[in-house]
Design an enzyme around this catalytic site. Structure first.
Site, short mmCIF file in Angstrom:
data_model
loop_
_atom_site.label_atom_id
_atom_site.label_comp_id
_atom_site.label_asym_id
_atom_site.label_seq_id
_atom_site.Cartn_x
_atom_site.Cartn_y
_atom_site.Cartn_z
N CYS A 37 -1.19 3.54 -6.74
CA CYS A 37 -1.81 3.02 -5.71
C CYS A 37 -2.04 1.66 -6.07
CB CYS A 37 -3.00 3.76 -5.54
SG CYS A 37 -4.37 3.12 -4.29
N CYS A 63 0.80 -1.22 -0.12
CA CYS A 63 0.00 -0.09 -0.03
C CYS A 63 0.80 1.27 0.22
CB CYS A 63 -0.79 -0.15 1.47
SG CYS A 63 -1.75 1.51 1.59
#
Ligand code: DGL
EC number: 5.1.1.3
Length: 267
Positions: free
Chosen positions: A185, A74
């Site tokens: 992302c 992440c």
């Protein structure tokens, strides 16, 4: 040497499955323990302190499972928490993910690179330092795309809605001269087809699953901790709805693994 301890891979939700896929391909003999913090997704609009506390709680759980490594799959959590994680668990191999600014800076011909990521990643000091270090001569355009995270969390990645949601952010950055786009992302690779269709076939879309998996292999090798002869396994865990994570893994990765909940006293 043979080390069958699991490798923890963690994200706010299902985005990190794009990194898990790359790790599974690079290290097929390892036991991968995926944790989706689905009760707290999305991270992108939350404070760095909140994201850090979640990362520390999940790292503690992974350590309780004797994990030999933790991949923070992440970008938002890497920006907010990687330093705190390394301080708390100095003996653990910890790998983070960062937007692919360096390869983008090499690829661009227009000298303009577009970056899609979360608000948290784009606002972080870590991201500013990355741009300064790897692309000081390049014009970097940023576009937070929290709507893309939600689109992937809904599992709606191939239809007309995905095409529609991809359109505007891509158009904005191309209109300002970007010729290379960074998917900063881990949710966004699941919208790859919709983003590529919006951008056209000539625009490279850069993601980081492959390089992260190779960095992990290298570090485990250096520590003598690779599972040279393991059978390989994927275990899916979530702080949210386990049945839902199982369905999402089947949809996104074609991975028929059952999912369970992280024990409540941990997270
Ligand atoms: N997948 C995450 C990232 O790479 C975060 C998405 C979110 O929870 O907002 O940044």
């Amino acid at each position: 040497m043979q080390d069958l301890a699991p490798i923890g891979v963690y994200d706010s939700g299902v985005g990190g499955l794009s990194v898990l896929r790359a790790i599974g391909q690079t290290l097929p003999r390892e036991h991968l323990l995926y944790v989706a913090d689905s009760a707290h997704v999305p991270y992108g609009e939350k404070t760095p302190e909140y994201v850090r506390q979640r990362a520390l709680a999940i790292a503690d759980y992974l350590v309780s499972r004797q994990a030999k490594a933790m991949v923070v799959a992440c970008n938002t959590a890497t920006a907010a928490a990687i330093a705190a994680l390394r301080a708390r668990h100095p003996g653990l191999v910890i790998i983070g993910v960062e937007p692919a600014i360096k390869p983008a800076a090499h690829l661009t011909r227009s000298g303009v690179v577009g970056v899609f990521a979360t608000t948290g990643t784009l606002a972080s000091a870590k991201f500013a330092a990355l741009v300064q270090r790897e692309a000081p001569e390049i014009r970097i355009l940023f576009r937070p795309c929290p709507e893309w995270v939600l689109q992937v969390e809904r599992g709606d990645i191939h239809g007309a809605a995905a095409a529609r949601v991809a359109q505007e952010p891509v158009r904005e950055l191309l209109a300002q001269g970007a010729d290379t786009l960074v998917l900063g992302c881990t949710h966004f690779p699941f919208l790859h087809d919709a983003i590529q269709a919006a951008a056209g076939p000539a625009v490279p879309l850069l993601e980081t699953g492959g390089p992260v998996a190779r960095r992990l292999r290298h570090q485990l090798q250096q520590h003598g901790r690779l599972a040279a002869a393991g059978a390989g396994a994927v275990e899916l865990l979530t702080t949210g709805d386990a049945a839902r994570l199982g369905r999402m893994a089947a949809l996104l990765l074609d991975l028929p693994a059952a999912a369970a909940q992280v024990p409540a006293d941990w997270c």
